[in-house]
Scaffold this motif. Structure first.
Motif, PDB file in Angstrom:
ATOM      1  N   GLY A 103     -15.171 -15.528   5.618  1.00  0.00           N
ATOM      2  CA  GLY A 103     -15.927 -15.880   7.324  1.00  0.00           C
ATOM      3  C   GLY A 103     -16.964 -16.456   6.591  1.00  0.00           C
ATOM      4  N   THR A 104     -18.185 -17.196   7.316  1.00  0.00           N
ATOM      5  CA  THR A 104     -19.281 -17.801   6.273  1.00  0.00           C
ATOM      6  C   THR A 104     -20.218 -17.152   6.273  1.00  0.00           C
ATOM      7  N   VAL A 105     -21.008 -16.802   7.996  1.00  0.00           N
ATOM      8  CA  VAL A 105     -22.118 -16.190   7.496  1.00  0.00           C
ATOM      9  C   VAL A 105     -22.214 -14.743   8.623  1.00  0.00           C
ATOM     10  N   ASP A 106     -22.759 -13.300   7.755  1.00  0.00           N
ATOM     11  CA  ASP A 106     -22.802 -12.661   8.578  1.00  0.00           C
ATOM     12  C   ASP A 106     -21.211 -12.235   9.046  1.00  0.00           C
ATOM     13  N   PHE A 107     -20.104 -11.856   8.116  1.00  0.00           N
ATOM     14  CA  PHE A 107     -18.793 -12.270   9.035  1.00  0.00           C
ATOM     15  C   PHE A 107     -18.186 -10.715   8.889  1.00  0.00           C
ATOM     16  N   ILE A 108     -18.922  -9.910   8.464  1.00  0.00           N
ATOM     17  CA  ILE A 108     -18.303  -8.429   8.186  1.00  0.00           C
ATOM     18  C   ILE A 108     -19.866  -7.871   8.905  1.00  0.00           C
ATOM     19  N   PHE A 109     -19.828  -7.175  10.381  1.00  0.00           N
ATOM     20  CA  PHE A 109     -21.357  -7.052  10.681  1.00  0.00           C
ATOM     21  C   PHE A 109     -21.351  -6.025  11.897  1.00  0.00           C
ATOM     22  N   GLY A 110     -22.439  -5.394  11.689  1.00  0.00           N
ATOM     23  CA  GLY A 110     -22.369  -4.158  12.986  1.00  0.00           C
ATOM     24  C   GLY A 110     -23.138  -3.262  12.492  1.00  0.00           C
ATOM     25  N   GLY A 111     -23.109  -2.051  13.444  1.00  0.00           N
ATOM     26  CA  GLY A 111     -23.749  -0.335  13.439  1.00  0.00           C
ATOM     27  C   GLY A 111     -22.552   1.069  12.301  1.00  0.00           C
ATOM     28  N   GLY A 112     -21.834   0.387  13.115  1.00  0.00           N
ATOM     29  CA  GLY A 112     -20.092   1.352  12.792  1.00  0.00           C
ATOM     30  C   GLY A 112     -19.744   1.628  11.318  1.00  0.00           C
ATOM     31  N   THR A 113     -19.154   2.386  10.923  1.00  0.00           N
ATOM     32  CA  THR A 113     -18.635   2.588   9.212  1.00  0.00           C
ATOM     33  C   THR A 113     -17.044   2.223   9.445  1.00  0.00           C
ATOM     34  N   ILE A 114     -17.293   1.775   7.657  1.00  0.00           N
ATOM     35  CA  ILE A 114     -15.451   0.746   7.682  1.00  0.00           C
ATOM     36  C   ILE A 114     -16.069   1.105   5.902  1.00  0.00           C
ATOM     37  N   VAL A 115     -14.604   0.902   5.731  1.00  0.00           N
ATOM     38  CA  VAL A 115     -14.214   1.576   4.032  1.00  0.00           C
ATOM     39  C   VAL A 115     -13.281  -0.139   3.667  1.00  0.00           C
ATOM     40  N   PHE A 116     -13.769  -0.321   3.573  1.00  0.00           N
ATOM     41  CA  PHE A 116     -12.363  -0.948   2.818  1.00  0.00           C
ATOM     42  C   PHE A 116     -12.371  -1.074   1.309  1.00  0.00           C
ATOM     43  N   ASP A 117     -11.654  -0.464   1.014  1.00  0.00           N
ATOM     44  CA  ASP A 117     -10.264   0.002  -0.118  1.00  0.00           C
ATOM     45  C   ASP A 117      -9.390  -1.287  -0.193  1.00  0.00           C
ATOM     46  N   ASN A 118      -9.504  -1.185  -1.752  1.00  0.00           N
ATOM     47  CA  ASN A 118      -9.050  -2.265  -1.953  1.00  0.00           C
ATOM     48  C   ASN A 118      -8.762  -4.126  -1.765  1.00  0.00           C
ATOM     49  N   CYS A 119      -9.427  -4.416  -1.119  1.00  0.00           N
ATOM     50  CA  CYS A 119      -9.016  -5.873  -0.522  1.00  0.00           C
ATOM     51  C   CYS A 119     -10.122  -7.086  -0.979  1.00  0.00           C
ATOM     52  N   ASP A 120      -9.792  -7.730  -0.193  1.00  0.00           N
ATOM     53  CA  ASP A 120      -9.961  -9.118  -0.756  1.00  0.00           C
ATOM     54  C   ASP A 120     -11.220  -9.392   0.621  1.00  0.00           C
ATOM     55  N   ILE A 121     -12.122  -9.744  -0.046  1.00  0.00           N
ATOM     56  CA  ILE A 121     -13.590 -10.599   0.776  1.00  0.00           C
ATOM     57  C   ILE A 121     -14.065 -12.085   0.391  1.00  0.00           C
ATOM     58  N   TYR A 122     -13.633 -12.703   1.370  1.00  0.00           N
ATOM     59  CA  TYR A 122     -13.860 -14.669   1.426  1.00  0.00           C
ATOM     60  C   TYR A 122     -14.721 -15.368   1.544  1.00  0.00           C
ATOM     61  N   GLU A 123     -15.752 -15.289   0.651  1.00  0.00           N
ATOM     62  CA  GLU A 123     -16.937 -16.599   1.181  1.00  0.00           C
ATOM     63  C   GLU A 123     -16.203 -18.120   1.710  1.00  0.00           C
TER      64      GLU A 123
ATOM     65  N   THR B 169     -21.785  -9.309   5.048  1.00  0.00           N
ATOM     66  CA  THR B 169     -23.019  -8.918   5.848  1.00  0.00           C
ATOM     67  C   THR B 169     -23.872  -8.516   6.405  1.00  0.00           C
ATOM     68  N   ALA B 170     -24.070  -8.181   7.606  1.00  0.00           N
ATOM     69  CA  ALA B 170     -25.000  -8.076   8.895  1.00  0.00           C
ATOM     70  C   ALA B 170     -25.101  -6.723   9.269  1.00  0.00           C
ATOM     71  N   ALA B 171     -25.202  -5.378   8.424  1.00  0.00           N
ATOM     72  CA  ALA B 171     -24.713  -4.501   9.136  1.00  0.00           C
ATOM     73  C   ALA B 171     -26.171  -4.118  10.054  1.00  0.00           C
ATOM     74  N   SER B 172     -25.975  -3.318  11.028  1.00  0.00           N
ATOM     75  CA  SER B 172     -26.798  -2.070  11.861  1.00  0.00           C
ATOM     76  C   SER B 172     -26.529  -0.831  11.577  1.00  0.00           C
ATOM     77  N   THR B 173     -26.901  -0.568  10.821  1.00  0.00           N
ATOM     78  CA  THR B 173     -27.143   1.171  11.083  1.00  0.00           C
ATOM     79  C   THR B 173     -27.940   2.018  11.180  1.00  0.00           C
ATOM     80  N   PRO B 174     -27.337   2.703  12.221  1.00  0.00           N
ATOM     81  CA  PRO B 174     -29.049   3.423  12.799  1.00  0.00           C
ATOM     82  C   PRO B 174     -29.335   4.133  11.268  1.00  0.00           C
ATOM     83  N   ALA B 175     -30.816   4.740  11.522  1.00  0.00           N
ATOM     84  CA  ALA B 175     -31.266   5.432  10.780  1.00  0.00           C
ATOM     85  C   ALA B 175     -30.516   6.595  10.571  1.00  0.00           C
ATOM     86  N   ALA B 176     -29.941   6.919  11.697  1.00  0.00           N
ATOM     87  CA  ALA B 176     -29.673   8.688  11.582  1.00  0.00           C
ATOM     88  C   ALA B 176     -28.461   8.832  11.338  1.00  0.00           C
ATOM     89  N   LYS B 177     -27.556   7.945  10.333  1.00  0.00           N
ATOM     90  CA  LYS B 177     -26.331   7.993  10.067  1.00  0.00           C
ATOM     91  C   LYS B 177     -26.567   6.965   8.583  1.00  0.00           C
TER      92      LYS B 177
END
Length: 432
Positions: free
Chosen positions: A291-311, A320-328
């Motif tokens: 992706g280009t901007v904030d292309f992995i985003f949100g408040g959930g939980t995710i694990v990328f294992d042996n992955c390729d991430i391309y700007e 990333t643009a994470a919105s993780t809740p404070a309690a998480k």
């Protein structure tokens, strides 16, 4: 103690399939059903039914012939050493009362021929019973094929045919091709499996944007059903952000459901490619996201294992643009993955969409695309130093340690593993 294993025949397996007894002592029985086959791979389903004393946990073991490998499993944790395979219960189906059943299944790869195992043991007891040695004709027919050679022409039609309260794994196989549609996976235990030799050969694509649908509604595919699995396919939003002067967000894949696994999946887009909402836990392995901007985003939980991430944008942007809740405690983890980009010293690791965003790049290879002196940035009034942005033992030209790159200590790292991120309250562990 008497135990037994009987067949789970779902989706494509019908009555009248060939079966033969497995040579074993009395006490339990097992039936193994091949649910689908394609070039170099197959899916199989089993149901374990306990006819003896209650079991607090179980292990099912068998031997493959050389060349067969479990590559993805569900409802159990799979391990393999040579030809020996062990399926071990996970927390939500570990206890089996007398007469109770649980279903497990997997996808495998193979070379040469694909014979089934000849014998099984359950908690060390050798089981007698029948083994389905070949799939029914419908098992070799794709569930979805745009050219009319499958049961359905669209992916959504196949999903719509799954019962609303489905309790067993349903594998929807998709013939190579381009499927231009909007896909909603709102049923539990659904697998979408591309049948091409690569993920690039089976493409689900659309081109909605935030301009017409809002950011969260611009998805090509949304997953709200729990225990979804995607394998060997591409999900894309091919809306061109440069087509409007102000640019537009356009989501390829939106994850709302709990316990999603993606294996050998490509997720393609420009801005806001992959949305991981608060309700989601996801494990992504051997996959690719661009992706280009904030292309992995949100408040959930995710694990990328042996992955390729391309700007892919020449001017770079935040990944990333994470919105993780404070309690998480846990948000995004990039584990033993690779980050690359179109140009050098232009890409940032992320920015906080919400103040308590949590992102960790761990033991990953960061290329020269990373802006090494300042790899984290602010977002609106959210200051990156107040977020939970971390690195640990990264390597590559884009790695480094300075005042702008908070690092985990070795002692802290023990609490930031893929298993810790995904365990939740139910002990989910898809890592294997």
């Amino acid at each position: 103690m008497l135990v037994a294993v009987t067949a789970l025949v779902i989706g494509y397996i019908g009555a009248g399939l060939p079966a033969g007894p497995a040579s074993a002592a009395p006490g339990c029985r097992v039936t193994y059903a091949i649910s689908s086959q394609w070039a170099g791979g197959f899916g199989a389903d089993i149901t374990i039914t306990n006819l003896g004393d209650p079991l607090s946990s179980w292990q099912l073991r068998w031997n493959f012939t050389a060349g067969q490998t479990v590559v993805q499993g569900w409802n159990a944790t799979y391990s393999q050493s040579g030809t020996a395979v062990t399926a071990t219960n996970v927390s939500y189906n570990g206890a089996l009362a007398t007469g109770a059943s649980t279903g497990i299944g997997f996808n495998g790869s193979w070379t040469g021929s694909n014979p089934v195992p000849s014998s099984f043991t359950l908690n060390g007891t050798t089981c007698t019973g029948s083994v389905i040695s070949s799939p029914s004709p419908s098992a070799t027919t794709p569930t979805v094929a745009a050219d009319g050679t499958g049961r359905y022409r669209t992916v959504q039609a196949a999903i719509d045919a799954v019962p609303a309260n489905n309790t067993s794994r349903v594998v929807i196989t998709i013939k190579p091709g381009t499927y231009r549609e909007i896909v909603t996976v709102n049923k539990p235990y659904v697998t979408l499996q591309g049948l091409g030799s690569t993920a690039a050969q089976t493409v689900i694509v659309n081109n909605r944007s935030a301009y017409t649908s809002g950011t969260s509604g611009s998805y090509t595919m949304v997953v709200s059903g729990r225990d979804f699995a995607g394998t060997n396919l591409t999900v894309s939003n091919d809306f061109d952000e440069t087509s409007t002067p102000e640019g537009q967000q356009a989501v390829a894949l939106r994850l709302d459901g709990d316990r999603t696994t993606l294996t050998n999946v490509r997720v393609l887009g420009d801005q806001d490619t992959l949305l991981v909402n608060d309700s989601a836990r996801a494990y992504v392995r051997n996959s690719y996201v661009e992706g280009t901007v904030d292309f992995i985003f949100g408040g959930g939980t995710i694990v990328f294992d042996n992955c390729d991430i391309y700007e892919k944008r020449s001017t770079g942007g935040p990944i990333t643009a994470a919105s993780t809740p404070a309690a998480k405690t846990y948000g995004f983890l990039f584990y033993r993955s690779r980050v690359t980009g179109a140009t050098a010293n232009t890409t940032t690791l992320g920015r906080p969409w919400r103040p308590d965003a949590q992102v960790l790049y761990r033991e990953s290879t960061l290329s020269s695309t990373i802006r090494t002196s300042q790899p984290w940035t602010d977002m609106s009034t959210n200051i990156w130093q107040n977020a939970r942005f971390l690195e640990y033992r990264n390597t590559g030209a884009g790695a480094g340690v300075n005042a702008n790159r908070p690092q985990l200590s070795d002692a802290q790292a023990a609490n930031y593993t893929p298993q810790r991120y995904l365990a939740g309250s139910d002990g989910w562990n898809p890592v294997g």
